[in-house]
Write an enzyme that holds these catalytic residues in place. Structure first.
Site, PDB file in Angstrom:
ATOM      1  N   ASP A  23       0.832  -1.198   0.000  1.00  0.00           N
ATOM      2  CA  ASP A  23       0.000   0.000   0.000  1.00  0.00           C
ATOM      3  C   ASP A  23       0.870   1.252   0.000  1.00  0.00           C
ATOM      4  O   ASP A  23       2.027   1.226   0.434  1.00  0.00           O
ATOM      5  CB  ASP A  23      -0.896   0.019   1.242  1.00  0.00           C
ATOM      6  N   GLN A  24       0.269   2.356  -0.403  1.00  0.00           N
ATOM      7  CA  GLN A  24       0.990   3.614  -0.430  1.00  0.00           C
ATOM      8  C   GLN A  24       1.560   3.971   0.944  1.00  0.00           C
ATOM      9  O   GLN A  24       2.674   4.494   1.052  1.00  0.00           O
ATOM     10  CB  GLN A  24       0.056   4.735  -0.913  1.00  0.00           C
TER      11      GLN A  24
END
Length: 201
Positions: free
Chosen positions: A44-45
């Site tokens: 994920d970011q």
């Protein structure tokens, strides 16, 4: 010089696990200038750590397909101190959003690991302690670790993947990448019960 087959990258916080983004957010292209390599799965970011990129589609499939169940290890900072019963629940499997029960995992408390500071610090509350866990999984559902710790009432504050199969972050810093060593490449193909394709140099 032949093109690189595999790249090991420490994905920093805030970077997308892809090479383009129509919204202009930081991507792998900001850091990696290697043609024709693609990430094996995603982080994920707001997650950090080990990301493998490869030119070998069959290897990528074997590493990601649930049937093969390769271990991934994460260092996870959570809110408050989980009781032993909560850790047992994580290890045995918990039901996360969507009704999915996670597979058995390896879970243990660890001392705060020697990680560099995150560019955006975690939220800090003086009255709420935090705890670090090491969690190893043989699956990789979307945002799974975060959903697992939420299921036991301990939200994830920071998440760093430190190992995937025989590969680790050793020797890298956030934003750095390197080719796999011949030994790492051989270990990866052995893990996946594959021979190195003859069409790859």
């Amino acid at each position: 010089m032949p093109p690189l087959r595999h790249v090991l990258f420490w994905k920093p916080y805030g970077v997308l696990s892809q090479f383009t983004d129509p919204q202009g957010r930081p991507t792998l292209k900001t850091y990696i200038d290697v043609p024709d390599v693609y990430p094996v799965g995603r982080l994920d970011q707001d997650s950090e750590g080990l990301l493998l990129l490869t030119r070998d589609g069959q290897l990528k499939h074997r590493l990601l397909h649930p049937r093969y169940g390769h271990w991934r290890t994460y260092w996870v900072q959570v809110e408050r101190i989980p009781e032993e019963e909560a850790l047992r629940q994580l290890a045995q499997g918990v039901v996360i959003a969507g009704g999915y029960r996670t597979r058995p995992a390896r879970v243990r408390r660890i001392d705060p690991p020697p990680l560099p500071p995150r560019p955006v610090p975690i939220r800090y509350r003086k009255t709420v302690p935090t705890c670090w866990l090491e969690i190893s999984l043989r699956e990789g559902k979307n945002r799974q670790v975060r959903r697992m710790t939420a299921a036991i009432g301990h939200p994830t504050l920071r998440l760093v993947r430190v190992a995937f199969g025989p590969l680790s972050l050793e020797g890298l810093s956030p934003g750095q990448w390197r080719p796999l060593t011949p030994e790492e490449e051989a270990a990866l193909y052995r893990l996946c019960h594959l021979n190195k394709p003859s069409h790859l140099p």
